[in-house]
Design a protein around this motif. Structure first.
Motif, mmCIF file in Angstrom:
data_model
loop_
_atom_site.group_PDB
_atom_site.id
_atom_site.type_symbol
_atom_site.label_atom_id
_atom_site.label_comp_id
_atom_site.label_asym_id
_atom_site.label_seq_id
_atom_site.Cartn_x
_atom_site.Cartn_y
_atom_site.Cartn_z
ATOM 1 N N VAL A 76 -3.240 -5.287 5.465
ATOM 2 C CA VAL A 76 -2.251 -5.228 4.382
ATOM 3 C C VAL A 76 -0.995 -5.988 4.811
ATOM 4 N N GLY A 77 -0.459 -6.741 3.885
ATOM 5 C CA GLY A 77 0.756 -7.490 4.164
ATOM 6 C C GLY A 77 0.538 -8.805 4.873
ATOM 7 N N SER A 78 -0.720 -9.181 5.115
ATOM 8 C CA SER A 78 -1.013 -10.466 5.757
ATOM 9 C C SER A 78 -1.476 -11.468 4.706
ATOM 10 N N LEU A 79 -1.084 -12.719 4.879
ATOM 11 C CA LEU A 79 -1.505 -13.753 3.940
ATOM 12 C C LEU A 79 -3.008 -13.968 4.039
ATOM 13 N N THR A 80 -3.659 -14.046 2.901
ATOM 14 C CA THR A 80 -5.102 -14.244 2.887
ATOM 15 C C THR A 80 -5.511 -14.871 1.565
ATOM 16 N N ASN A 81 -6.806 -15.115 1.405
ATOM 17 C CA ASN A 81 -7.366 -15.608 0.152
ATOM 18 C C ASN A 81 -8.857 -15.292 0.136
ATOM 19 N N ALA A 103 -9.052 -1.144 -10.500
ATOM 20 C CA ALA A 103 -9.098 0.284 -10.202
ATOM 21 C C ALA A 103 -7.808 0.781 -9.555
ATOM 22 N N PHE A 104 -6.812 -0.104 -9.419
ATOM 23 C CA PHE A 104 -5.503 0.233 -8.857
ATOM 24 C C PHE A 104 -5.584 0.667 -7.402
ATOM 25 N N ILE A 105 -6.601 0.215 -6.670
ATOM 26 C CA ILE A 105 -6.731 0.572 -5.253
ATOM 27 C C ILE A 105 -5.864 -0.340 -4.397
ATOM 28 N N PHE A 106 -5.841 -1.628 -4.733
ATOM 29 C CA PHE A 106 -4.963 -2.596 -4.087
ATOM 30 C C PHE A 106 -4.196 -3.355 -5.165
ATOM 31 N N GLU A 107 -3.060 -3.912 -4.763
ATOM 32 C CA GLU A 107 -2.285 -4.765 -5.664
ATOM 33 C C GLU A 107 -1.867 -6.012 -4.907
ATOM 34 N N LYS A 108 -1.935 -7.148 -5.583
ATOM 35 C CA LYS A 108 -1.600 -8.391 -4.902
ATOM 36 C C LYS A 108 -0.179 -8.826 -5.204
ATOM 37 N N LYS A 167 -0.879 -11.950 -0.706
ATOM 38 C CA LYS A 167 -0.953 -10.713 0.061
ATOM 39 C C LYS A 167 -1.501 -9.585 -0.801
ATOM 40 N N TYR A 168 -2.161 -8.642 -0.129
ATOM 41 C CA TYR A 168 -2.623 -7.429 -0.798
ATOM 42 C C TYR A 168 -1.990 -6.212 -0.130
ATOM 43 N N TYR A 169 -1.624 -5.240 -0.982
ATOM 44 C CA TYR A 169 -1.065 -3.986 -0.489
ATOM 45 C C TYR A 169 -1.850 -2.815 -1.073
ATOM 46 N N ALA A 170 -1.979 -1.756 -0.292
ATOM 47 C CA ALA A 170 -2.675 -0.548 -0.737
ATOM 48 C C ALA A 170 -1.767 0.269 -1.646
ATOM 49 N N THR A 171 -2.321 0.774 -2.740
ATOM 50 C CA THR A 171 -1.533 1.597 -3.658
ATOM 51 C C THR A 171 -1.051 2.875 -2.987
ATOM 52 N N ASP A 172 -1.822 3.381 -2.023
ATOM 53 C CA ASP A 172 -1.401 4.556 -1.270
ATOM 54 C C ASP A 172 -1.775 4.354 0.188
ATOM 55 N N ASN A 191 4.947 -0.699 11.397
ATOM 56 C CA ASN A 191 5.614 -1.880 10.848
ATOM 57 C C ASN A 191 4.904 -2.383 9.600
ATOM 58 N N HIS A 192 3.569 -2.452 9.619
ATOM 59 C CA HIS A 192 2.827 -2.903 8.445
ATOM 60 C C HIS A 192 2.865 -1.872 7.327
ATOM 61 N N LEU A 193 2.754 -0.601 7.683
ATOM 62 C CA LEU A 193 2.771 0.449 6.674
ATOM 63 C C LEU A 193 4.137 0.562 6.023
ATOM 64 N N MET A 194 5.193 0.337 6.765
ATOM 65 C CA MET A 194 6.537 0.332 6.203
ATOM 66 C C MET A 194 6.667 -0.750 5.142
ATOM 67 N N GLU A 195 6.135 -1.930 5.441
ATOM 68 C CA GLU A 195 6.168 -3.025 4.466
ATOM 69 C C GLU A 195 5.369 -2.657 3.219
ATOM 70 N N ASN A 196 4.215 -2.027 3.402
ATOM 71 C CA ASN A 196 3.377 -1.618 2.270
ATOM 72 C C ASN A 196 4.100 -0.587 1.404
#
Length: 438
Positions: A243-248, A279-284, A301-306, A322-327
């Motif tokens: 989560v929070g990393s650039l990807t495609n 399904a609102f599991i991830f958001e880009k 980037k993709y972030y987890a809804t929870d 650090n990554h979870l804080m950004e999410n």
């Protein structure tokens, strides 16, 4: 214990009698039904609405099963509303409504591409009922047959969407009964799914979150989109771990093929990612060239809804604050109603005596109307070199929009000589207007 969802209650109140169908959407088990049938209903009763003027249809209950027929639902509502008094219609689990062929429709005489028009659906009857001046309509619904995002899409401009999230940190802290730092430490691990928050036993909480993925989310997406369970699970693991990393899609497909032997394509991965978003599991978050004033097609980037769901999916093995804080920060900004992009600024820097030009990242470009704010999420800026690395893209943005660096902990807001503001993640999240107050 009752969890008050005041933010969403106020959003429902603000949309009362607006001439549209109010559609509560969001990830399953985040509290949509409870919001409508308990919190909002109690508000109406406390403000003088008579109980018999609130029509509640829970299509997942045996008592109301016959109203899955949209025509029966239509007749029921018309029978129960009369005169000039205001009525409120709540339809829970609307996706359980099935379509009914119109009696005058002959499918043999209708082109195949138009045969959907031969059926009455809940969209038809709710759009008709919406025209009744004394009726205000609210619906919820999401499952594998019709995820809640579809409901908002089908009503288009005739619907008002209220997007609901799991508990934010401020909601969690308000009912936690613990110190801020302790609440934060717990929230980073277990997140804000309401039933998980209410579960006092940590092992039961972890089991509940893990079970949601297997028994609810993955099952829904597999059934609805016809995707392969094994590949979907592997993709979820890859996205959750980064989560929070650039990807495609191409990069993710390569990872699945090399690590999980999936033999898949970027086109298939894109389909899966879209399903997980639906399904609102991830958001880009799309990547935006600040100086060029244009969006990049890739990467994003993709972030987890929870974050609790994300951690549970990974067996609570990758709790990297650090990554979870950004999410968590991304989710908070979206909850507050902002449009959030990932910023990119191109500028040159000296390296080994050579000038090298490259793209540098600003974590979030936050927009609402004409307002824009740049935000960097940085776990620590104690090291001077790290601090300079993080603020340089902000200084090179080429404009005068507000710039904020959010760090871990509970530090109070202050501003440096460059006009950049600094604040700890905890006070930022607990102040609903912190972007303006800093």
């Amino acid at each position: 214990m009752r969890i008050e969802r005041s933010l969403y209650l106020n959003r429902l109140i603000s949309k009362m009698h607006n001439g549209k169908v109010k559609i509560i959407t969001g990830i399953r088990r985040c509290g949509k039904s409870y919001l409508l049938r308990h919190i909002f209903k109690d508000y109406l009763l406390e403000n003088g609405v008579q109980a018999d003027h609130i029509l509640e249809i829970a299509l997942d209950q045996k008592e109301f099963e016959k109203y899955r027929n949209p025509n029966a639902l239509y007749d029921y509502v018309l029978h129960h509303i009369s005169g000039g008094s205001d009525y409120f219609l709540f339809v829970d689990e609307i996706q359980l409504s099935y379509k009914v062929k119109r009696e005058d429709a002959d499918l043999n005489k209708i082109a195949k591409e138009d045969q959907d028009l031969a059926y009455t659906t809940f969209y038809d009857i709710l759009n008709d009922l919406m025209a009744k001046p004394n009726l205000d309509i609210y619906v919820t619904g999401s499952n594998s047959r019709m995820l809640s995002k579809d409901i908002a899409t089908n009503f288009r401009d005739r619907g008002s969407e209220i997007r609901m999230f799991p508990l934010s940190f401020s909601e969690f802290y308000a009912m936690s009964g613990t110190e801020k730092a302790d609440a934060w430490a717990e929230y980073v691990v277990y997140g804000g799914m309401p039933l998980a928050v209410l579960e006092p036993d940590e092992s039961e909480r972890a089991n509940y979150l893990s079970g949601l993925f297997e028994r609810v989310y993955i099952a829904d997406v597999v059934e609805r989109y016809g995707v392969e369970d094994a590949y979907l699970g592997s993709l979820i693991d890859v996205v959750a771990s980064s989560v929070g990393s650039l990807t495609n899609p191409r990069k993710l497909a390569n990872t699945l093929n090399s690590v999980h032997h999936a033999n898949t394509s970027d086109k298939t991965v894109k389909k899966y990612l879209d399903a997980l978003e639906d399904a609102f599991i991830f958001e880009k978050a799309h990547r935006y060239d600040i100086k060029g004033k244009a969006y990049f097609d890739s990467p994003l980037k993709y972030y987890a809804t929870d974050v609790g769901l994300r951690n549970a999916r990974l067996g609570f093995r990758q709790i990297e604050e650090n990554h979870l804080m950004e999410n968590i920060l991304f989710n908070e900004l979206v909850i507050r109603g902002y449009s959030v992009d990932v910023g990119a600024v191109r500028f040159a820097q000296m390296k080994d005596g050579r000038k090298i030009e490259k793209m540098h990242e600003i974590d979030f470009v936050v927009n609402m109307g004409m307002k824009r704010v740049y935000i960097q999420s940085v776990f620590s800026i104690a090291d001077p070199d790290k601090r300079q690395q993080e603020i340089t893209p902000l200084l090179k943005s080429g404009d005068f929009f507000k710039k904020i660096v959010i760090t871990s902990g509970n530090s109070k807001p202050h501003m440096d000589e460059n006009g950049i503001s600094y604040i700890g993640i905890i006070p930022f999240l607990l102040d609903p207007d912190s972007i303006n107050d800093i």
